[in-house]
Design a protein around this motif. Structure first.
Motif, PDB file in Angstrom:
ATOM      1  N   VAL A  99      35.472  17.574  36.424  1.00  0.00           N
ATOM      2  CA  VAL A  99      34.856  16.316  36.857  1.00  0.00           C
ATOM      3  C   VAL A  99      34.634  15.433  35.632  1.00  0.00           C
ATOM      4  O   VAL A  99      34.231  15.924  34.575  1.00  0.00           O
ATOM      5  N   ALA A 100      34.896  14.132  35.788  1.00  0.00           N
ATOM      6  CA  ALA A 100      34.579  13.151  34.745  1.00  0.00           C
ATOM      7  C   ALA A 100      33.455  12.264  35.261  1.00  0.00           C
ATOM      8  O   ALA A 100      33.491  11.817  36.407  1.00  0.00           O
ATOM      9  N   LEU A 101      32.441  12.056  34.423  1.00  0.00           N
ATOM     10  CA  LEU A 101      31.321  11.189  34.810  1.00  0.00           C
ATOM     11  C   LEU A 101      31.395   9.916  33.967  1.00  0.00           C
ATOM     12  O   LEU A 101      31.542   9.985  32.742  1.00  0.00           O
ATOM     13  N   GLY A 102      31.275   8.756  34.618  1.00  0.00           N
ATOM     14  CA  GLY A 102      31.359   7.484  33.895  1.00  0.00           C
ATOM     15  C   GLY A 102      30.237   6.532  34.278  1.00  0.00           C
ATOM     16  O   GLY A 102      29.582   6.693  35.302  1.00  0.00           O
ATOM     17  N   HIS A 103      30.039   5.547  33.424  1.00  0.00           N
ATOM     18  CA  HIS A 103      29.073   4.460  33.653  1.00  0.00           C
ATOM     19  C   HIS A 103      29.732   3.448  34.594  1.00  0.00           C
ATOM     20  O   HIS A 103      30.921   3.155  34.466  1.00  0.00           O
ATOM     21  N   ASP A 104      28.979   2.899  35.560  1.00  0.00           N
ATOM     22  CA  ASP A 104      29.626   2.090  36.603  1.00  0.00           C
ATOM     23  C   ASP A 104      30.393   0.878  36.066  1.00  0.00           C
ATOM     24  O   ASP A 104      31.543   0.665  36.441  1.00  0.00           O
ATOM     25  N   VAL A 105      29.776   0.114  35.169  1.00  0.00           N
ATOM     26  CA  VAL A 105      30.456  -1.098  34.682  1.00  0.00           C
ATOM     27  C   VAL A 105      31.615  -0.741  33.754  1.00  0.00           C
ATOM     28  O   VAL A 105      32.687  -1.348  33.824  1.00  0.00           O
ATOM     29  N   ARG A 106      31.419   0.286  32.918  1.00  0.00           N
ATOM     30  CA  ARG A 106      32.526   0.680  32.035  1.00  0.00           C
ATOM     31  C   ARG A 106      33.694   1.232  32.857  1.00  0.00           C
ATOM     32  O   ARG A 106      34.863   1.022  32.526  1.00  0.00           O
ATOM     33  N   THR A 107      33.375   1.930  33.946  1.00  0.00           N
ATOM     34  CA  THR A 107      34.427   2.489  34.795  1.00  0.00           C
ATOM     35  C   THR A 107      35.164   1.374  35.537  1.00  0.00           C
ATOM     36  O   THR A 107      36.394   1.382  35.629  1.00  0.00           O
ATOM     37  N   GLY A 108      34.407   0.397  36.052  1.00  0.00           N
ATOM     38  CA  GLY A 108      35.031  -0.767  36.692  1.00  0.00           C
ATOM     39  C   GLY A 108      35.873  -1.535  35.690  1.00  0.00           C
ATOM     40  O   GLY A 108      36.969  -2.006  36.000  1.00  0.00           O
ATOM     41  N   GLY A 109      35.369  -1.651  34.458  1.00  0.00           N
ATOM     42  CA  GLY A 109      36.102  -2.343  33.392  1.00  0.00           C
ATOM     43  C   GLY A 109      37.401  -1.633  33.053  1.00  0.00           C
ATOM     44  O   GLY A 109      38.420  -2.270  32.803  1.00  0.00           O
ATOM     45  N   LEU A 110      37.353  -0.306  33.070  1.00  0.00           N
ATOM     46  CA  LEU A 110      38.565   0.480  32.816  1.00  0.00           C
ATOM     47  C   LEU A 110      39.653   0.114  33.833  1.00  0.00           C
ATOM     48  O   LEU A 110      40.812  -0.099  33.474  1.00  0.00           O
ATOM     49  N   ALA A 111      39.247   0.014  35.104  1.00  0.00           N
ATOM     50  CA  ALA A 111      40.212  -0.333  36.155  1.00  0.00           C
ATOM     51  C   ALA A 111      40.712  -1.771  35.989  1.00  0.00           C
ATOM     52  O   ALA A 111      41.908  -2.033  36.092  1.00  0.00           O
ATOM     53  N   GLU A 112      39.811  -2.713  35.705  1.00  0.00           N
ATOM     54  CA  GLU A 112      40.241  -4.106  35.519  1.00  0.00           C
ATOM     55  C   GLU A 112      41.198  -4.212  34.332  1.00  0.00           C
ATOM     56  O   GLU A 112      42.161  -4.964  34.367  1.00  0.00           O
ATOM     57  N   GLY A 113      40.911  -3.458  33.270  1.00  0.00           N
ATOM     58  CA  GLY A 113      41.734  -3.544  32.073  1.00  0.00           C
ATOM     59  C   GLY A 113      43.100  -2.898  32.247  1.00  0.00           C
ATOM     60  O   GLY A 113      44.087  -3.360  31.689  1.00  0.00           O
ATOM     61  N   ARG A 114      43.139  -1.808  33.039  1.00  0.00           N
ATOM     62  CA  ARG A 114      44.396  -1.083  33.125  1.00  0.00           C
ATOM     63  C   ARG A 114      45.255  -1.510  34.318  1.00  0.00           C
ATOM     64  O   ARG A 114      46.470  -1.607  34.207  1.00  0.00           O
ATOM     65  N   ILE A 115      44.611  -1.757  35.461  1.00  0.00           N
ATOM     66  CA  ILE A 115      45.420  -2.076  36.656  1.00  0.00           C
ATOM     67  C   ILE A 115      44.989  -3.379  37.322  1.00  0.00           C
ATOM     68  O   ILE A 115      45.544  -3.763  38.338  1.00  0.00           O
ATOM     69  N   GLY A 116      43.990  -4.076  36.741  1.00  0.00           N
ATOM     70  CA  GLY A 116      43.498  -5.317  37.350  1.00  0.00           C
ATOM     71  C   GLY A 116      43.847  -6.537  36.531  1.00  0.00           C
ATOM     72  O   GLY A 116      44.966  -6.673  36.041  1.00  0.00           O
ATOM     73  N   ALA A 117      42.847  -7.409  36.339  1.00  0.00           N
ATOM     74  CA  ALA A 117      43.088  -8.709  35.699  1.00  0.00           C
ATOM     75  C   ALA A 117      43.510  -8.598  34.238  1.00  0.00           C
ATOM     76  O   ALA A 117      44.146  -9.503  33.718  1.00  0.00           O
ATOM     77  N   GLY A 118      43.154  -7.511  33.567  1.00  0.00           N
ATOM     78  CA  GLY A 118      43.500  -7.358  32.150  1.00  0.00           C
ATOM     79  C   GLY A 118      44.733  -6.502  31.932  1.00  0.00           C
ATOM     80  O   GLY A 118      45.014  -6.102  30.805  1.00  0.00           O
ATOM     81  N   ARG A 119      45.424  -6.216  33.025  1.00  0.00           N
ATOM     82  CA  ARG A 119      46.569  -5.302  32.987  1.00  0.00           C
ATOM     83  C   ARG A 119      47.500  -5.603  31.804  1.00  0.00           C
ATOM     84  O   ARG A 119      47.977  -6.721  31.638  1.00  0.00           O
ATOM     85  N   GLY A 120      47.722  -4.599  30.999  1.00  0.00           N
ATOM     86  CA  GLY A 120      48.634  -4.775  29.869  1.00  0.00           C
ATOM     87  C   GLY A 120      47.955  -5.226  28.589  1.00  0.00           C
ATOM     88  O   GLY A 120      48.583  -5.227  27.536  1.00  0.00           O
ATOM     89  N   ALA A 121      46.660  -5.617  28.660  1.00  0.00           N
ATOM     90  CA  ALA A 121      45.977  -6.077  27.441  1.00  0.00           C
ATOM     91  C   ALA A 121      45.530  -4.859  26.623  1.00  0.00           C
ATOM     92  O   ALA A 121      44.850  -3.980  27.143  1.00  0.00           O
TER      93      ALA A 121
END
Ligand SMILES: [Zn+2]
Length: 313
Positions: A108-130
Motif C-alpha cells: 500500500v502507498a499512502l499519499g497526501h491528498d493535494v500532492r497526490t492530486g498534483g501527481l495526477a495533474e502533472g503526469r496525466i492531466g494539465a501538466g502532462r509532459g512537464a
C-alpha cells in the motif's frame, strides 16, 4: 486482469476506483467517511471500503488488486505511511499504510491528498509532459504540489508545497497557522467568498457569485477579485523564483471561474517577473477525480519500484 485499488479520502466522502495497468478506470465507487462517528470509525470505513473493492476485483477480474494507493487530507508522513493529523477527520498518528496492508495482503502507498492530486495533474492531466511543475489548489484553503521528474516532492517532514502559508501581506490578516498575511487568507475560494459576502452585503454570497459579478463588470466585485488575484500573483511569483517550474497548474473551486481568473492572473504574474522565466499557467484538467487517479498512480509506482527491486541483484 491486473489492477490496483485507488482511494481518495476527503472530509465527508471517499472516492475509489480500480485502475488497470494502462490507467483505465475499471470500476468507480463512492462512500461516506462517517466522520460524525469519530476518527476510529473513519479508519474502519476506509479499511472496509478497501476490502470490498478487493472483493469486487476478485469477482470481476478473477484476481485481487496487486496494490493499493490511498490519498488522505491533513499532515501525512508518506515515508512511514502514517496519517499524522487531519482537522476535518480528527485523527492523529494513524499507521494507515500498515493497517491497510494487513487487511488487503498487498503493498500500500499512502499519499497526501493535494500532492497526490498534483501527481495526477502533472503526469496525466494539465501538466502532462512537464518535467517541472507546480500544482496549486484554490479551495477552502490553498495547498500545492511540487512536481519534479514525474514525482511530487514531499519535503523532509512532509510539508513541502504549502504555498497557502507563504506570507504575501506581512502583518496582514491572521491565519489559523499562527502567521499573519498568508496567501490563503486572500486568494482561497473561501477568502474571496467572505470578502464578496461583506462587499455585496449578501451573507450567502460565495466566490462563484463574485466571479459572475466580475464577468458582469460590477466594480465592487472587480475590486474584491483583483485584491485576490494580486495576492495570488505575489505568492506564485515567489514560487516561480524558488522553483523555476515549466508549468503552473491551477485547480480548486476558484479556478472554475475560468478566464475570469486566468486572464488577469497571467497578466499579474507577467507584470511581476523580471529575470524569472514565465511558466505556462493552465487550469487543472482532472477536476475532483485528480486525487483518486493520483492514488492509482501511487499504487502502480509502488509495484513498478518493487519489480525493479526484485530484478536488482
Ligand atoms: Zn497560514
Amino acid at each position: 486482469m491486473r489492477h490496483v485499488i485507488a482511494l481518495d479520502v476527503g472530509g465527508t466522502g471517499m472516492k475509489a476506483a480500480l485502475v488497470g495497468a494502462d490507467g483505465a478506470l475499471l470500476h468507480r465507487a463512492r462512500r461516506a467517511t462517517g466522520r460524525e462517528r469519530g476518527p476510529g470509525a473513519v479508519v474502519d470505513a476506509i479499511l472496509d471500503f478497501a476490502a470490498d473493492l478487493r472483493e469486487h476485483g476478485v469477482e470481476r477480474f478473477g484476481e485481487p488488486a496487486e496494490a493499493a494507493g490511498v490519498a488522505v487530507p491533513g499532515i501525512v508522513d508518506e515515508a512511514n505511511g502514517v496519517a499524522v493529523y487531519a482537522a476535518n477527520l480528527g485523527w492523529r498518528d494513524v499507521p494507515l499504510r500498515a493497517r491497510l496492508a494487513e487487511r488487503l495482503g498487498t503493498p500500500v502507498a499512502l499519499g497526501h491528498d493535494v500532492r497526490t492530486g498534483g501527481l495526477a495533474e502533472g503526469r496525466i492531466g494539465a501538466g502532462r509532459g512537464a518535467d517541472r511543475f507546480l500544482f496549486v489548489a484554490l479551495g477552502t484553503g490553498i495547498a500545492g504540489a511540487i512536481g519534479v521528474d514525474g514525482r511530487v516532492e514531499a519535503g523532509a517532514h512532509g510539508f513541502a508545497g504549502e504555498i497557502g502559508h507563504v506570507v504575501v501581506r506581512p502583518g496582514g490578516t491572521p491565519c489559523p497557522c499562527g502567521q499573519h498575511g498568508c496567501l490563503e487568507r486572500y486568494a482561497s475560494a473561501a477568502a474571496v467568498g467572505e470578502a464578496w459576502a461583506t462587499a455585496s452585503g449578501d451573507p450567502d454570497a460565495d466566490a462563484a457569485h463574485c466571479a459572475k459579478a466580475v464577468a458582469a463588470d460590477d466594480p465592487d466585485a472587480v475590486r474584491v477579485w483583483h485584491r485576490a488575484v494580486d495576492a495570488l500573483a505575489d505568492g506564485l511569483v515567489t514560487a516561480v523564483t524558488l522553483l523555476d517550474p515549466r508549468t503552473l497548474v491551477i485547480g480548486g473551486g476558484l479556478a472554475e471561474a475560468g478566464e475570469t481568473l486566468f486572464t488577469p492572473l497571467r497578466e499579474a504574474v507577467r507584470r511581476r517577473v523580471t529575470f524569472q522565466r514565465l511558466p505556462e499557467i493552465v487550469p487543472a484538467a482532472l477536476g475532483d477525480s485528480a486525487g483518486c487517479l493520483g492514488a492509482g498512480l501511487l499504487a502502480w509506482d509502488l509495484l513498478n519500484s518493487t519489480d525493479r527491486m526484485e530484478v536488482t541483484p
